[in-house]
Write a protein that holds these residues in place. Structure first.
Motif, PDB file in Angstrom:
ATOM      1  N   TRP A  97       0.816  -1.199   0.000  1.00 28.19           N
ATOM      2  CA  TRP A  97       0.000   0.000   0.000  1.00 28.19           C
ATOM      3  C   TRP A  97       0.860   1.264   0.000  1.00 28.19           C
ATOM      4  O   TRP A  97       1.812   1.377   0.751  1.00 28.19           O
ATOM      5  CB  TRP A  97      -0.931  -0.008   1.206  1.00 28.19           C
ATOM      6  N   SER A  98       0.513   2.193  -0.887  1.00 33.16           N
ATOM      7  CA  SER A  98       1.281   3.431  -1.014  1.00 33.16           C
ATOM      8  C   SER A  98       0.572   4.616  -0.404  1.00 33.16           C
ATOM      9  O   SER A  98       1.052   5.725  -0.477  1.00 33.16           O
ATOM     10  CB  SER A  98       1.548   3.730  -2.492  1.00 33.16           C
ATOM     11  N   GLY A  99      -0.561   4.393   0.158  1.00 32.15           N
ATOM     12  CA  GLY A  99      -1.290   5.511   0.737  1.00 32.15           C
ATOM     13  C   GLY A  99      -0.854   5.738   2.170  1.00 32.15           C
ATOM     14  O   GLY A  99       0.238   5.371   2.573  1.00 32.15           O
ATOM     15  N   GLY A 100      -1.712   6.338   2.938  1.00 30.61           N
ATOM     16  CA  GLY A 100      -1.400   6.643   4.327  1.00 30.61           C
ATOM     17  C   GLY A 100      -0.960   5.419   5.101  1.00 30.61           C
ATOM     18  O   GLY A 100      -1.571   4.363   5.007  1.00 30.61           O
ATOM     19  N   GLY A 101       0.096   5.538   5.817  1.00 30.17           N
ATOM     20  CA  GLY A 101       0.596   4.411   6.597  1.00 30.17           C
ATOM     21  C   GLY A 101       1.508   3.510   5.806  1.00 30.17           C
ATOM     22  O   GLY A 101       2.220   2.685   6.360  1.00 30.17           O
ATOM     23  N   GLY A 102       1.488   3.616   4.490  1.00 29.36           N
ATOM     24  CA  GLY A 102       2.360   2.807   3.650  1.00 29.36           C
ATOM     25  C   GLY A 102       3.400   3.671   2.980  1.00 29.36           C
ATOM     26  O   GLY A 102       3.157   4.839   2.715  1.00 29.36           O
ATOM     27  N   THR A 103       4.535   3.124   2.694  1.00 29.23           N
ATOM     28  CA  THR A 103       5.593   3.933   2.110  1.00 29.23           C
ATOM     29  C   THR A 103       6.117   3.340   0.813  1.00 29.23           C
ATOM     30  O   THR A 103       7.162   3.732   0.332  1.00 29.23           O
ATOM     31  CB  THR A 103       6.763   4.081   3.100  1.00 29.23           C
ATOM     32  N   THR A 105       6.714   2.613  -3.053  1.00 25.36           N
ATOM     33  CA  THR A 105       6.731   3.459  -4.239  1.00 25.36           C
ATOM     34  C   THR A 105       5.744   2.961  -5.271  1.00 25.36           C
ATOM     35  O   THR A 105       5.601   1.749  -5.476  1.00 25.36           O
ATOM     36  CB  THR A 105       8.141   3.438  -4.849  1.00 25.36           C
ATOM     37  N   GLN A 106       5.087   3.879  -5.939  1.00 21.25           N
ATOM     38  CA  GLN A 106       4.222   3.526  -7.052  1.00 21.25           C
ATOM     39  C   GLN A 106       5.002   3.637  -8.360  1.00 21.25           C
ATOM     40  O   GLN A 106       5.773   4.567  -8.547  1.00 21.25           O
ATOM     41  CB  GLN A 106       3.002   4.443  -7.100  1.00 21.25           C
TER      42      GLN A 106
ATOM     43  N   TYR B  32       3.953  11.542   5.530  1.00 25.23           N
ATOM     44  CA  TYR B  32       4.935  10.994   4.590  1.00 25.23           C
ATOM     45  C   TYR B  32       4.800  11.768   3.296  1.00 25.23           C
ATOM     46  O   TYR B  32       3.691  11.972   2.805  1.00 25.23           O
ATOM     47  CB  TYR B  32       4.673   9.503   4.369  1.00 25.23           C
ATOM     48  N   TYR B  36       7.877  13.205  -7.154  1.00 28.03           N
ATOM     49  CA  TYR B  36       7.921  12.437  -8.383  1.00 28.03           C
ATOM     50  C   TYR B  36       8.355  13.382  -9.507  1.00 28.03           C
ATOM     51  O   TYR B  36       8.037  14.567  -9.505  1.00 28.03           O
ATOM     52  CB  TYR B  36       6.554  11.845  -8.728  1.00 28.03           C
ATOM     53  N   SER B  93       0.893  11.677   2.135  1.00 25.24           N
ATOM     54  CA  SER B  93      -0.051  10.685   2.643  1.00 25.24           C
ATOM     55  C   SER B  93      -0.019  10.731   4.164  1.00 25.24           C
ATOM     56  O   SER B  93       0.931  11.213   4.785  1.00 25.24           O
ATOM     57  CB  SER B  93       0.300   9.286   2.151  1.00 25.24           C
ATOM     58  N   GLY B  94      -1.083  10.195   4.755  1.00 29.35           N
ATOM     59  CA  GLY B  94      -1.135  10.185   6.205  1.00 29.35           C
ATOM     60  C   GLY B  94      -2.248   9.294   6.685  1.00 29.35           C
ATOM     61  O   GLY B  94      -3.285   9.194   6.050  1.00 29.35           O
ATOM     62  N   MET B  95      -2.037   8.598   7.760  1.00 28.96           N
ATOM     63  CA  MET B  95      -3.020   7.701   8.358  1.00 28.96           C
ATOM     64  C   MET B  95      -3.269   6.501   7.454  1.00 28.96           C
ATOM     65  O   MET B  95      -3.514   6.631   6.266  1.00 28.96           O
ATOM     66  CB  MET B  95      -4.350   8.407   8.629  1.00 28.96           C
ATOM     67  N   ALA B  96      -3.245   5.349   8.037  1.00 22.20           N
ATOM     68  CA  ALA B  96      -3.447   4.123   7.270  1.00 22.20           C
ATOM     69  C   ALA B  96      -4.776   4.190   6.536  1.00 22.20           C
ATOM     70  O   ALA B  96      -5.790   4.595   7.078  1.00 22.20           O
ATOM     71  CB  ALA B  96      -3.425   2.917   8.213  1.00 22.20           C
ATOM     72  N   ASN B  98      -5.464   6.068   3.907  1.00 17.97           N
ATOM     73  CA  ASN B  98      -5.614   7.258   3.070  1.00 17.97           C
ATOM     74  C   ASN B  98      -4.800   7.134   1.801  1.00 17.97           C
ATOM     75  O   ASN B  98      -3.772   6.471   1.766  1.00 17.97           O
ATOM     76  CB  ASN B  98      -5.185   8.508   3.840  1.00 17.97           C
ATOM     77  N   MET B  99      -5.243   7.843   0.776  1.00 18.28           N
ATOM     78  CA  MET B  99      -4.579   7.765  -0.515  1.00 18.28           C
ATOM     79  C   MET B  99      -3.454   8.786  -0.590  1.00 18.28           C
ATOM     80  O   MET B  99      -3.384   9.707   0.220  1.00 18.28           O
ATOM     81  CB  MET B  99      -5.598   8.050  -1.612  1.00 18.28           C
ATOM     82  N   LEU B 100      -2.597   8.621  -1.587  1.00 26.55           N
ATOM     83  CA  LEU B 100      -1.618   9.657  -1.895  1.00 26.55           C
ATOM     84  C   LEU B 100      -2.353  10.857  -2.475  1.00 26.55           C
ATOM     85  O   LEU B 100      -3.233  10.706  -3.318  1.00 26.55           O
ATOM     86  CB  LEU B 100      -0.615   9.160  -2.938  1.00 26.55           C
TER      87      LEU B 100
END
Lengths: 117, 112
Positions: A97-103, A105-106, B32, B36, B93-96, B98-100
């Motif tokens: 997962w690249s969204g919140g909580g994930g780091t 790369t896409q 985070y 790009y 991004s922030g909080m599990a 959530n999207m970029l």
């Protein structure tokens, strides 16, 4: 290793027509995403998938549908195209997962430029 | 309302000088941040990232600075090269779950 590929590269539609954009990745990634890019707006998430057989809505899902029947493919459909859907569409994938909580790369495909007249 | 903003749509810099690209965000839950880079007719490619527990991250000629109190981050490119000419997007991004969230992009032109 092709990475993320998108088909077609360009397309012109008339209002009301339908089409499907195909995204394919060969990196065995679980997560896949569809974005649209409009001038000054950056990339906005349309739909995403966290694994084969799953889909979820993003920020701007209206007017689009998606399917993830195979892990390596993510399809974006427009059932009745509108001029407001003129945009550049990018597909991306990531291992986790690249969204919140994930780091993670896409990785992005080269894009599809769609014009709706 | 855009939560991530890049207020300069374009920037022109001489080769060898420093390029500074700026990004502001409004959501204090973002923890985070990524940059790009995008060339014409290609998809964006990941450049550098920073977690909110840091205020600086460096990778070769690229350094990202984060000022949490100002909700501001910047990308420094030193020295700038003509091959750096591209559109740069910041994302947060922030909080599990959530999207970029991406900014609108800044087009950098490095002149020889």
């Amino acid at each position: 290793n092709a990475g993320v590929t998108q088909t077609p590269k360009f397309r012109v539609l008339k209002t009301g027509q339908s089409m499907t954009l195909l995204c394919a990745q060969d990196m065995n990634h679980e997560y896949m995403y569809w974005y649209r890019q409009d001038p000054g707006m950056g990339l906005r998430l349309i739909h995403y998938s966290v694994g084969e057989g799953t889909t979820a809505k993003g920020e701007v899902p209206d007017g689009y549908n998606v399917s993830r029947l195979k892990k390596q493919n993510f399809l974006l459909g427009l059932e009745s195209a509108a001029p407001s859907q003129t945009s550049v569409y990018f597909c991306a994938s990531s291992y986790s997962w690249s969204g919140g909580g994930g780091t993670d790369t896409q990785y992005f495909g080269p894009g599809t430029r769609l014009t709706v007249l | 309302d855009q939560q991530v903003k890049q207020n300069s749509p374009s920037l022109s810099v001489q080769e060898g000088r420093i390029s500074i690209l700026n990004c502001d965000y409004t959501n204090s839950m973002f923890d985070y941040f990524l940059w790009y880079k995008k060339y014409p007719a290609e998809g964006p490619t990941f450049l550098i990232s920073i977690s909110s527990i840091k205020d600086k991250n460096e990778d070769g000629r690229f350094t990202v600075f984060l000022n949490k109190s100002a909700k501001h981050l910047s990308l420094h490119i030193v020295p700038s090269q003509p091959g750096d000419s591209a559109v740069y997007f910041c994302a947060a991004s922030g909080m599990a779950g959530n999207m970029l969230t991406f900014g609108g992009g800044t087009r950098l032109m490095v002149k020889p």
